[in-house]
Write a protein that holds these residues in place. Structure first.
Motif, PDB file in Angstrom:
ATOM      1  N   ARG A  74     -16.506   6.455  66.010  1.00 19.59           N
ATOM      2  CA  ARG A  74     -17.825   6.961  66.386  1.00 19.59           C
ATOM      3  C   ARG A  74     -18.111   8.196  65.539  1.00 19.59           C
ATOM      4  N   LEU A  75     -19.327   8.326  65.055  1.00 23.12           N
ATOM      5  CA  LEU A  75     -19.678   9.471  64.213  1.00 23.12           C
ATOM      6  C   LEU A  75     -20.221  10.602  65.070  1.00 23.12           C
ATOM      7  N   PRO A  76     -19.686  11.815  64.911  1.00 22.09           N
ATOM      8  CA  PRO A  76     -20.207  12.932  65.704  1.00 22.09           C
ATOM      9  C   PRO A  76     -21.543  13.405  65.159  1.00 22.09           C
ATOM     10  N   SER A  77     -22.321  14.081  66.031  1.00 18.70           N
ATOM     11  CA  SER A  77     -23.605  14.621  65.587  1.00 18.70           C
ATOM     12  C   SER A  77     -23.394  15.868  64.747  1.00 18.70           C
ATOM     13  N   ALA A  78     -22.385  16.660  65.102  1.00 17.38           N
ATOM     14  CA  ALA A  78     -22.098  17.883  64.342  1.00 17.38           C
ATOM     15  C   ALA A  78     -20.678  18.332  64.622  1.00 17.38           C
ATOM     16  N   GLY A  79     -20.188  19.237  63.781  1.00 20.09           N
ATOM     17  CA  GLY A  79     -18.862  19.792  63.984  1.00 20.09           C
ATOM     18  C   GLY A  79     -17.872  19.279  62.955  1.00 20.09           C
ATOM     19  N   THR A  80     -16.711  19.959  62.889  1.00 19.22           N
ATOM     20  CA  THR A  80     -15.678  19.498  61.975  1.00 19.22           C
ATOM     21  C   THR A  80     -14.515  18.935  62.771  1.00 19.22           C
ATOM     22  N   VAL A  81     -14.050  17.793  62.333  1.00 16.92           N
ATOM     23  CA  VAL A  81     -12.931  17.127  62.993  1.00 16.92           C
ATOM     24  C   VAL A  81     -11.923  16.780  61.923  1.00 16.92           C
ATOM     25  N   GLU A  82     -10.670  17.126  62.183  1.00 16.81           N
ATOM     26  CA  GLU A  82      -9.609  16.808  61.238  1.00 16.81           C
ATOM     27  C   GLU A  82      -8.488  16.138  61.996  1.00 16.81           C
ATOM     28  N   VAL A  83      -8.132  14.935  61.596  1.00 16.01           N
ATOM     29  CA  VAL A  83      -7.052  14.208  62.250  1.00 16.01           C
ATOM     30  C   VAL A  83      -6.028  13.838  61.181  1.00 16.01           C
ATOM     31  N   LEU A  84      -4.812  14.316  61.327  1.00 16.11           N
ATOM     32  CA  LEU A  84      -3.766  14.161  60.314  1.00 16.11           C
ATOM     33  C   LEU A  84      -4.300  14.524  58.931  1.00 16.11           C
ATOM     34  N   GLY A  85      -5.035  15.635  58.888  1.00 17.71           N
ATOM     35  CA  GLY A  85      -5.492  16.160  57.615  1.00 17.71           C
ATOM     36  C   GLY A  85      -6.699  15.474  57.015  1.00 17.71           C
ATOM     37  N   ALA A  86      -7.317  14.526  57.725  1.00 16.88           N
ATOM     38  CA  ALA A  86      -8.463  13.828  57.145  1.00 16.88           C
ATOM     39  C   ALA A  86      -9.605  13.776  58.155  1.00 16.88           C
ATOM     40  N   ASP A  87     -10.817  13.617  57.636  1.00 13.35           N
ATOM     41  CA  ASP A  87     -11.977  13.405  58.492  1.00 13.35           C
ATOM     42  C   ASP A  87     -11.946  11.942  58.959  1.00 13.35           C
ATOM     43  N   PRO A  88     -11.866  11.716  60.271  1.00 16.85           N
ATOM     44  CA  PRO A  88     -11.737  10.331  60.753  1.00 16.85           C
ATOM     45  C   PRO A  88     -12.872   9.427  60.274  1.00 16.85           C
ATOM     46  N   ALA A  89     -14.062   9.996  60.066  1.00 12.07           N
ATOM     47  CA  ALA A  89     -15.183   9.177  59.622  1.00 12.07           C
ATOM     48  C   ALA A  89     -14.928   8.604  58.234  1.00 12.07           C
ATOM     49  N   ARG A  90     -14.046   9.284  57.470  1.00 14.38           N
ATOM     50  CA  ARG A  90     -13.764   8.821  56.114  1.00 14.38           C
ATOM     51  C   ARG A  90     -12.305   8.416  55.949  1.00 14.38           C
ATOM     52  N   GLY A  91     -11.615   8.288  57.084  1.00 14.09           N
ATOM     53  CA  GLY A  91     -10.184   7.960  57.019  1.00 14.09           C
ATOM     54  C   GLY A  91      -9.966   6.611  56.348  1.00 14.09           C
ATOM     55  N   ASP A  92      -9.062   6.566  55.372  1.00 15.73           N
ATOM     56  CA  ASP A  92      -8.816   5.301  54.681  1.00 15.73           C
ATOM     57  C   ASP A  92      -7.716   4.528  55.415  1.00 15.73           C
ATOM     58  N   ASP A  93      -7.284   3.426  54.814  1.00 15.11           N
ATOM     59  CA  ASP A  93      -6.326   2.572  55.501  1.00 15.11           C
ATOM     60  C   ASP A  93      -4.939   3.205  55.594  1.00 15.11           C
ATOM     61  N   ALA A  94      -4.584   4.036  54.605  1.00 17.39           N
ATOM     62  CA  ALA A  94      -3.296   4.739  54.668  1.00 17.39           C
ATOM     63  C   ALA A  94      -3.289   5.695  55.863  1.00 17.39           C
ATOM     64  N   TRP A  95      -4.420   6.317  56.100  1.00 16.44           N
ATOM     65  CA  TRP A  95      -4.586   7.216  57.253  1.00 16.44           C
ATOM     66  C   TRP A  95      -4.521   6.406  58.553  1.00 16.44           C
ATOM     67  N   ARG A  96      -5.227   5.298  58.555  1.00 21.70           N
ATOM     68  CA  ARG A  96      -5.290   4.407  59.718  1.00 21.70           C
ATOM     69  C   ARG A  96      -3.881   3.943  60.118  1.00 21.70           C
ATOM     70  N   ALA A  97      -3.028   3.720  59.092  1.00 22.99           N
ATOM     71  CA  ALA A  97      -1.689   3.204  59.351  1.00 22.99           C
ATOM     72  C   ALA A  97      -0.811   4.220  60.099  1.00 22.99           C
ATOM     73  N   ARG A  98      -1.203   5.503  60.066  1.00 23.68           N
ATOM     74  CA  ARG A  98      -0.376   6.531  60.707  1.00 23.68           C
ATOM     75  C   ARG A  98      -0.818   6.812  62.139  1.00 23.68           C
ATOM     76  N   ILE A  99      -1.886   6.126  62.569  1.00 21.83           N
ATOM     77  CA  ILE A  99      -2.467   6.418  63.877  1.00 21.83           C
ATOM     78  C   ILE A  99      -2.333   5.219  64.806  1.00 21.83           C
ATOM     79  N   GLY A 100      -2.001   5.487  66.039  1.00 18.66           N
ATOM     80  CA  GLY A 100      -1.929   4.417  67.029  1.00 18.66           C
ATOM     81  C   GLY A 100      -3.036   4.599  68.056  1.00 18.66           C
ATOM     82  N   VAL A 101      -3.633   3.496  68.450  1.00 15.26           N
ATOM     83  CA  VAL A 101      -4.712   3.553  69.433  1.00 15.26           C
ATOM     84  C   VAL A 101      -4.359   2.586  70.559  1.00 15.26           C
TER      85      VAL A 101
END
Lengths: 321, 284
Positions: A74-101
């Protein structure tokens, strides 16, 4: 951990991060609005590496929205978000591989068996295996870890609600994530399953060093699991600290009840010992019953939520809408 | 790009697993049986009827057309339902949470739908070859043409099935959004009844869509050359047929990835939850 609870009234300015490793999650000034309806109005918090953080809050407070922003769904309206050093909105597949949902499944993959599904989903993670983190998690081992060995070859459609949730947790873990998101993971668990799940969370955090962010309605669960609790109300974080620190923070945190001449009395106080001493000096033998109850996390939670939900400007806003 | 290749491999594995599971499921076996029995019944009861001035018996004319209809129907409605369902039940969301998961999912869906076509064509084709004489006078060359046309038909229709599954608001709406238009188009496309039986403007509409052309192509492969007098303009119109199907395929392959990406971007736990609420509340 003795974190001091904070009650931020406005978004904190960005401070230079504490020394040591980067936090797994860093959220500053997160806002989310649907049309004119603001769900999140400036959320700030961190999840440090290896920390278990619990997001508490009433229904509609924005817990799920927050998690979905962090998951990159989901895209936020404003603010900065950093998850494992990356912006989740632009997280690539390598980033995705490190996250569990851990998702709330409903009726997907009815004809698959838990073993087949886990082995299939795990296949996506083989390219991301590293020497110190072999991916995916071994299926047999994972089935045993979540307690699904006996049902491993049954059709998923025939699993009970609780078993299905165990499978959901296993699916979230199959990639051996460094950061795990769980949205109300224990909804529908019986007490035994709940306890097993708590053990699992502790093991993940202790042995695997997994950072965990979970939402729950169950305060006991938050108290048992979390290194730190965040209370989300009215679209902002109103409390941030360990369960003990939060409980201490709320004034009048203990309750003294007594009976004198067959009549009941209640008094809220922070100063239990002086109060009870005075009570005994004053009334002596007239007291026929005395009970002291220390406030628990539930009292704290209710007090916090009420304090922030009953702010007058909010009521005006409600009326205006 | 090895991770991407791995995801495609996972997708193939997924498609195969789902296909085998479908073959073993009584529900799906029943569906294949239903298609086979209904189609064969129609052909059987019309087995002595001649079609127009071609001198062909009804089963000879209708079998290739019906196979064409099944390709279109299976590959538009099949992925449409699958996708709409799996958007709602969380299958898609699970893949969104995986590295290269959407690539795997789409590969799996394409694999499954292509494989599923096989039994639904065979249950009609095999008994027909045994029951009716002269339905396939041609030899190996004709069969090769049939195979090629079916592949072209798949390319022309399947992407649109994926588009349908992406844009339909929910499974409950598949009837009005998917079944109804596809059945209407099939009904006017010369599958059960020669297209000449329709009004002129209906014939024009039918020739915009791929169903008619797949049927025409398959008839050109199945039927003897002299049967061409039963077609519009007394021609198999092979060139226009390849052109129209090719155009649908290219357009579909251009549109479908974009629509799929847009749909996937909107998937979240809340959308799955909302779909669940909707499913539990049919009457509103």
């Amino acid at each position: 951990m003795a974190a001091v609870p904070t009650f931020p009234d406005s978004a904190e300015p960005l401070q230079p991060g504490p020394p040591g490793p980067r936090p797994a999650v860093r959220v500053r000034g997160l806002r989310m609005a649907y049309g004119t309806h603001e769900v999140l109005s400036g959320v700030d918090f961190d999840v440090r590496q290896g920390e278990v953080v619990c997001l508490l809050g009433p229904n509609g407070a924005g817990k799920t929205t927050t998690i979905e922003v962090l998951e990159g769904f989901r895209l936020p309206s404003a603010g900065t978000v950093e998850v494992l050093g990356a912006d989740p909105a632009r997280g690539d597949d390598a980033w995705r591989a490190r996250i569990g949902v851990v998702l709330q499944s409903w009726r997907d993959h009815p004809r698959w068996t838990p073993r087949r599904l886990l082995s299939y989903l795990g296949g996506y993670y083989t390219p991301w295996s590293t020497p110190d983190r072999t991916r995916p998690w071994d299926v047999e081992d994972l089935l045993a870890t979540v307690g699904l060995t006996e049902e491993a070859d049954r059709k998923i459609a025939t699993l009970s609600g609780g078993r299905r949730r165990r499978l959901d947790v296993a699916v979230g873990l199959i990639g051996r994530p460094e950061l795990l998101f769980l949205d109300e993971p224990t909804a529908g668990f019986d007490p035994q399953a709940r306890r097993d799940f708590h053990d699992l969370v502790h093991r993940l955090s202790d042995l695997e060093g997994t950072s965990i962010l979970l939402t729950t309605h169950d305060l006991g669960e938050a108290e048992r699991l979390a290194d730190r609790i965040l209370i989300l109300t009215d679209g902002r974080i109103v409390a941030d600290g360990s369960a003990a620190a939060l409980t201490r923070q709320v004034a009048g945190s203990s309750e003294v009840r007594w009976v004198r001449d067959g009549e009941q009395f209640v008094h809220a106080t922070d100063e239990i010992v002086p109060f009870v001493r005075r009570l005994l000096e004053q009334h002596g033998d007239e007291l026929t019953d005395l009970e002291v109850r220390r406030a628990d996390l539930e009292d704290t939670y209710i007090a916090m939520v009420q304090r922030f939900e009953s702010r007058p400007q909010r009521h005006l806003a409600e009326v205006a809408r | 790009m090895s991770a991407s290749r791995q995801a495609v491999r996972q997708g193939l594995r997924r498609g195969w697993t789902e296909f085998v599971q479908s073959l073993r499921s009584a529900q799906d076996q029943g569906f294949y049986l239903f298609i086979g029995v209904v189609t064969l019944a129609v052909l059987w009861f019309n087995r002595d009827n001649e079609v127009g001035e071609t001198g062909l018996l009804y089963p000879t004319f209708a079998l290739p057309s019906i196979l064409g209809g099944l390709v279109t129907f299976g590959l538009v409605i099949g992925p449409g339902y699958s996708l709409a369902m799996e958007r709602e039940d969380g299958t898609l969301l699970r893949h969104k949470a995986l590295p290269h998961g959407m690539e795997g999912y789409v590969t799996g869906q394409l694999t499954l739908q292509s494989l599923t076509l096989l039994p639904s064509l065979l249950v009609v084709l095999v008994p027909s070859l045994l029951l009716f004489d002269g339905v396939m006078p041609g030899g190996a060359g004709s069969w090769l043409a049939v195979l090629g046309l079916i592949v072209l038909g798949m390319l022309a229709t399947m992407p649109w099935g994926m588009v349908l599954g992406s844009v339909v608001p929910g499974v409950q709406k598949m009837g009005t959004w998917g079944m109804l238009p596809v059945l209407l188009i099939t009904a006017i496309s010369g599958i059960f009844v020669p297209i000449q039986a329709m009004w002129g403007w209906v014939q024009a509409v039918a020739q915009v869509f791929p169903v008619y052309w797949i049927g025409l192509g398959l008839r050109s492969a199945f039927l003897p050359p002299e049967a061409v007098v039963g077609e519009l303009g007394d021609s198999w119109r092979t060139g226009p047929m390849l052109l129209v199907l090719g155009a649908w395929a290219v357009a579909g392959l251009l549109v479908a990835p974009r629509v799929l990406r847009r749909m996937a971007r909107r998937q979240s736990g809340s959308t799955v939850e909302a779909a669940r609420e909707t499913a539990l509340q049919w009457v509103r």
